[in-house]
Enzyme design. Structure first.
Site, PDB file in Angstrom:
ATOM      1  N   GLU A  93      40.585 109.315  20.396  1.00 18.13           N
ATOM      2  CA  GLU A  93      41.385 109.006  21.676  1.00 18.13           C
ATOM      3  C   GLU A  93      40.810 110.349  22.622  1.00 18.13           C
ATOM      4  OE1 GLU A  93      45.110 108.860  20.029  1.00 18.13           O
ATOM      5  OE2 GLU A  93      45.903 110.090  21.687  1.00 18.13           O
ATOM      6  N   CYS A 106      40.862 115.235  28.801  1.00 20.79           N
ATOM      7  CA  CYS A 106      41.483 115.884  27.616  1.00 20.79           C
ATOM      8  C   CYS A 106      40.504 115.044  26.345  1.00 20.79           C
ATOM      9  CB  CYS A 106      42.784 115.563  27.500  1.00 20.79           C
ATOM     10  SG  CYS A 106      43.543 116.076  25.843  1.00 20.79           S
ATOM     11  N   CYS A 113      43.766 115.497  12.265  1.00 22.10           N
ATOM     12  CA  CYS A 113      44.115 117.015  12.153  1.00 22.10           C
ATOM     13  C   CYS A 113      44.794 117.440  10.935  1.00 22.10           C
ATOM     14  CB  CYS A 113      44.932 117.425  13.466  1.00 22.10           C
ATOM     15  SG  CYS A 113      45.451 119.130  13.762  1.00 22.10           S
ATOM     16  N   CYS A 117      51.843 119.984  12.384  1.00 22.28           N
ATOM     17  CA  CYS A 117      52.782 120.620  13.139  1.00 22.28           C
ATOM     18  C   CYS A 117      53.900 119.328  13.181  1.00 22.28           C
ATOM     19  CB  CYS A 117      52.508 120.815  14.668  1.00 22.28           C
ATOM     20  SG  CYS A 117      51.417 121.844  14.833  1.00 22.28           S
ATOM     21  N   CYS A 120      54.048 116.388  16.021  1.00 23.01           N
ATOM     22  CA  CYS A 120      52.760 115.713  16.636  1.00 23.01           C
ATOM     23  C   CYS A 120      52.285 114.596  15.543  1.00 23.01           C
ATOM     24  CB  CYS A 120      51.768 116.901  16.306  1.00 23.01           C
ATOM     25  SG  CYS A 120      50.095 116.449  17.270  1.00 23.01           S
ATOM     26  N   GLY A 160      43.351 116.915  17.152  1.00 29.39           N
ATOM     27  CA  GLY A 160      42.726 117.934  16.482  1.00 29.39           C
ATOM     28  C   GLY A 160      42.848 119.311  16.729  1.00 29.39           C
ATOM     29  N   GLU A 161      42.314 120.142  15.844  1.00 28.45           N
ATOM     30  CA  GLU A 161      42.378 121.755  16.304  1.00 28.45           C
ATOM     31  C   GLU A 161      41.099 122.380  16.799  1.00 28.45           C
ATOM     32  OE1 GLU A 161      44.773 124.421  16.937  1.00 28.45           O
ATOM     33  OE2 GLU A 161      42.824 125.565  16.876  1.00 28.45           O
ATOM     34  N   SER A 192      43.060 124.619  23.806  1.00 30.91           N
ATOM     35  CA  SER A 192      44.406 124.889  23.265  1.00 30.91           C
ATOM     36  C   SER A 192      44.524 125.151  21.590  1.00 30.91           C
ATOM     37  CB  SER A 192      45.121 123.424  23.458  1.00 30.91           C
ATOM     38  OG  SER A 192      46.504 123.866  23.122  1.00 30.91           O
ATOM     39  N   SER A 215      49.779 127.141  21.727  1.00 28.15           N
ATOM     40  CA  SER A 215      50.670 126.120  21.313  1.00 28.15           C
ATOM     41  C   SER A 215      51.808 126.774  20.556  1.00 28.15           C
ATOM     42  CB  SER A 215      50.316 125.007  20.572  1.00 28.15           C
ATOM     43  OG  SER A 215      49.439 124.125  21.248  1.00 28.15           O
ATOM     44  N   LEU A 216      52.802 127.489  21.328  1.00 28.00           N
ATOM     45  CA  LEU A 216      53.761 128.486  20.693  1.00 28.00           C
ATOM     46  C   LEU A 216      54.965 127.632  20.411  1.00 28.00           C
ATOM     47  CD1 LEU A 216      53.987 131.687  20.294  1.00 28.00           C
ATOM     48  CD2 LEU A 216      55.272 131.875  22.569  1.00 28.00           C
ATOM     49  N   HIS A 217      55.785 127.118  21.288  1.00 24.04           N
ATOM     50  CA  HIS A 217      56.698 126.176  20.832  1.00 24.04           C
ATOM     51  C   HIS A 217      57.841 126.569  20.282  1.00 24.04           C
ATOM     52  CE1 HIS A 217      53.941 123.099  22.403  1.00 24.04           C
ATOM     53  NE2 HIS A 217      53.244 122.950  20.999  1.00 24.04           N
ATOM     54  N   ASN A 291      57.196 114.903  23.942  1.00 21.68           N
ATOM     55  CA  ASN A 291      57.071 113.340  23.754  1.00 21.68           C
ATOM     56  C   ASN A 291      57.574 112.884  22.489  1.00 21.68           C
ATOM     57  OD1 ASN A 291      55.385 111.542  25.374  1.00 21.68           O
ATOM     58  ND2 ASN A 291      53.796 113.330  26.006  1.00 21.68           N
ATOM     59  N   CYS A 334      49.918 113.437  22.146  1.00 22.68           N
ATOM     60  CA  CYS A 334      48.619 113.797  21.167  1.00 22.68           C
ATOM     61  C   CYS A 334      48.684 112.971  19.975  1.00 22.68           C
ATOM     62  CB  CYS A 334      49.141 115.130  20.792  1.00 22.68           C
ATOM     63  SG  CYS A 334      47.321 115.838  20.326  1.00 22.68           S
TER      64      CYS A 334
HETATM   65  N1  SAH Z   1      45.484 121.587  18.059  1.00 23.97           N
HETATM   66  C1  SAH Z   1      45.600 122.132  19.190  1.00 23.97           C
HETATM   67  C2  SAH Z   1      45.262 121.136  20.424  1.00 23.97           C
HETATM   68  C3  SAH Z   1      46.124 119.685  20.112  1.00 23.97           C
HETATM   69  S1  SAH Z   1      47.500 119.358  20.632  1.00 23.97           S
HETATM   70  C4  SAH Z   1      46.967 122.900  19.607  1.00 23.97           C
HETATM   71  O1  SAH Z   1      47.795 122.937  18.566  1.00 23.97           O
HETATM   72  O2  SAH Z   1      47.081 123.444  20.595  1.00 23.97           O
HETATM   73  C5  SAH Z   1      47.722 119.583  22.434  1.00 23.97           C
HETATM   74  C6  SAH Z   1      49.278 119.991  22.771  1.00 23.97           C
HETATM   75  O3  SAH Z   1      49.929 119.095  22.819  1.00 23.97           O
HETATM   76  C7  SAH Z   1      49.573 121.358  22.011  1.00 23.97           C
HETATM   77  O4  SAH Z   1      50.270 122.184  22.635  1.00 23.97           O
HETATM   78  C8  SAH Z   1      50.323 120.376  20.979  1.00 23.97           C
HETATM   79  O5  SAH Z   1      51.385 121.247  20.529  1.00 23.97           O
HETATM   80  C9  SAH Z   1      51.265 119.572  22.047  1.00 23.97           C
HETATM   81  N2  SAH Z   1      51.806 118.399  21.249  1.00 23.97           N
HETATM   82  C10 SAH Z   1      51.751 117.907  19.915  1.00 23.97           C
HETATM   83  N3  SAH Z   1      52.575 116.720  20.013  1.00 23.97           N
HETATM   84  C11 SAH Z   1      53.480 116.763  20.828  1.00 23.97           C
HETATM   85  C12 SAH Z   1      54.573 116.221  21.562  1.00 23.97           C
HETATM   86  N4  SAH Z   1      54.919 115.238  20.610  1.00 23.97           N
HETATM   87  N5  SAH Z   1      55.214 116.377  22.595  1.00 23.97           N
HETATM   88  C13 SAH Z   1      54.805 117.276  23.253  1.00 23.97           C
HETATM   89  N6  SAH Z   1      53.593 118.263  23.055  1.00 23.97           N
HETATM   90  C14 SAH Z   1      53.019 117.740  21.931  1.00 23.97           C
END
Ligand code: SAH
Length: 348
Positions: A93, A106, A113, A117, A120, A160-161, A192, A215-217, A291, A334
């Site tokens: 996608e 995007c 992946c 996480c 995700c 994907g990463e 990212s 992606s720190l989170h 999300n 994602c």
């Molecule tokens: N693998 C890479 C890029 C793909 S994800 C990464 O980890 O950065 C793109 C972004 O969406 C990342 O910051 C990821 O953490 C975030 N993401 C994934 N699932 C999400 C969700 N349910 N809500 C908000 N952000 C999300």
């Protein structure tokens, strides 16, 4: 499997070599390259190539590598989500976002992946395979053609990463940035990553002018370990040290992505902790209300906690914006669309 060469996978240099290997002049390589990025999908239409060469080229290569399976358009903001079928039947996608500053695509970099996480959707069924540079470019080209407008920005934030598929991603950057390719400036490209430290170092040493998004989170190892398994390999301090190195090398400001999860990482204490970690860094924090993904237990923060979180960061000198959620009515999180589509097929 078809052993033919995907022309979208090739750099100018590789196409020059291919031309020479087929008994033609080197400059034909540039001509082919430029046809590919004009959006030509038929080798016969490459008008400035001799007929015999076109026939030879067709024998060993092809141009078309993905079909649009489905397009969903958000009624709220015009965001479009594309599902593509690849040559081997896999589904990926991509998302088109229309901003005032231009059209942004995007792209996905892998089928699925393997980073695991916890919030995700892309990673739920693991990784199937890496995408080739041609398949990453194909997403941009096909969308550009579909909407009949130029794509000016690309973010590698789909499934994907990207740094787990490093070589193809770097090749993709070279092709998309090439004046005869899509001529997209490095400054308009964002990669990212969840934080694969050695690859961030490699990227820093390449000194490209792309934007790096991390992606720190979470503000601490204790929390980050709970949602992002990569943190057990490269912890926050190591990651932030690498980010500082990245900025030193490239002079580029880093974006930190922070998905706000209700009651988990969205409290004022977390904002204070984060602001301490990011002191004196050339950076910007993107706060994204989570999300919600139906297979996951996490919930999105309220607007009120998001605003409070932002204001704590700002007061402590850290730039932070709350990112509007785009395409909320079309499974834009994602990997959600691909997963829902595949699950529906499997139920039938
Ligand atoms: N693998 C890479 C890029 C793909 S994800 C990464 O980890 O950065 C793109 C972004 O969406 C990342 O910051 C990821 O953490 C975030 N993401 C994934 N699932 C999400 C969700 N349910 N809500 C908000 N952000 C999300």
């Amino acid at each position: 499997m078809d052993k033919k060469i995907d022309l979208r996978n090739k750099t100018v240099k590789e196409l020059e070599e291919l031309s020479v290997s087929l008994g033609e002049k080197k400059f034909r390589g540039k001509q082919i390259f430029s046809w590919v990025y004009k959006g030509t999908s038929d080798i016969d239409n490459m008008n400035n190539l001799p007929k015999k060469f076109k026939d030879d080229l067709k024998r060993v290569s092809y141009l078309k590598n993905m079909d649009i399976l489905k397009v969903l358009e958000s009624k709220i903001d015009g965001t479009k989500k594309y599902l593509f079928t690849l040559k081997d039947g896999n589904i990926i996608e991509s998302v088109l976002m229309k901003y005032r500053h231009g059209n942004t695509v995007c792209v996905s970099t892998q089928v699925g992946c393997r980073m695991g996480c916890g919030f995700c959707a892309s990673t739920i069924d693991g990784v199937v395979r890496n995408l080739t540079s041609g398949e990453i470019i194909g997403q941009v080209l096909t969308i550009q053609k579909d909407i009949g407008e130029r794509i000016s920005n690309v973010v590698l934030m789909g499934s994907g990463e990207p740094l787990d598929n490093y070589d193809e991603v770097i090749k993709f950057l070279g092709i998309i940035n090439h004046p005869l390719g899509l001529n997209i400036s490095m400054r308009n490209i964002t990669i990212s990553t969840c934080g694969i430290v050695p690859k961030i170092l490699d990227l820093a040493n390449m000194n490209l002018q792309i934007t790096l998004a991390i992606s720190l989170h979470a503000p601490s190892n204790e929390l980050r370990n709970q949602t992002m398994p990569i943190n057990k390999v490269y912890n926050i301090d190591e990651l932030l040290k690498t980010c500082r190195y990245y900025t030193e090398k490239t002079n580029r400001r880093i974006t930190f992505e922070y998905a706000l999860i209700k009651g988990f990482n969205d409290q004022p204490s977390h904002a204070y902790e984060l602001s301490k970690k990011l002191q004196k860094m050339l950076c910007h924090v993107n706060l994204i209300p989570l999300n919600e993904v139906k297979e996951r237990k996490f919930k999105a923060s309220t607007d009120k906690s998001a605003k409070e979180f932002q204001s704590i960061l700002k007061k402590r000198g850290i730039e932070a914006t709350i990112r509007r959620e785009l395409g909320s009515d079309i499974d834009a999180a994602c990997g959600q669309l691909r997963k829902n589509y595949i699950d529906r097929i499997n139920q039938k």
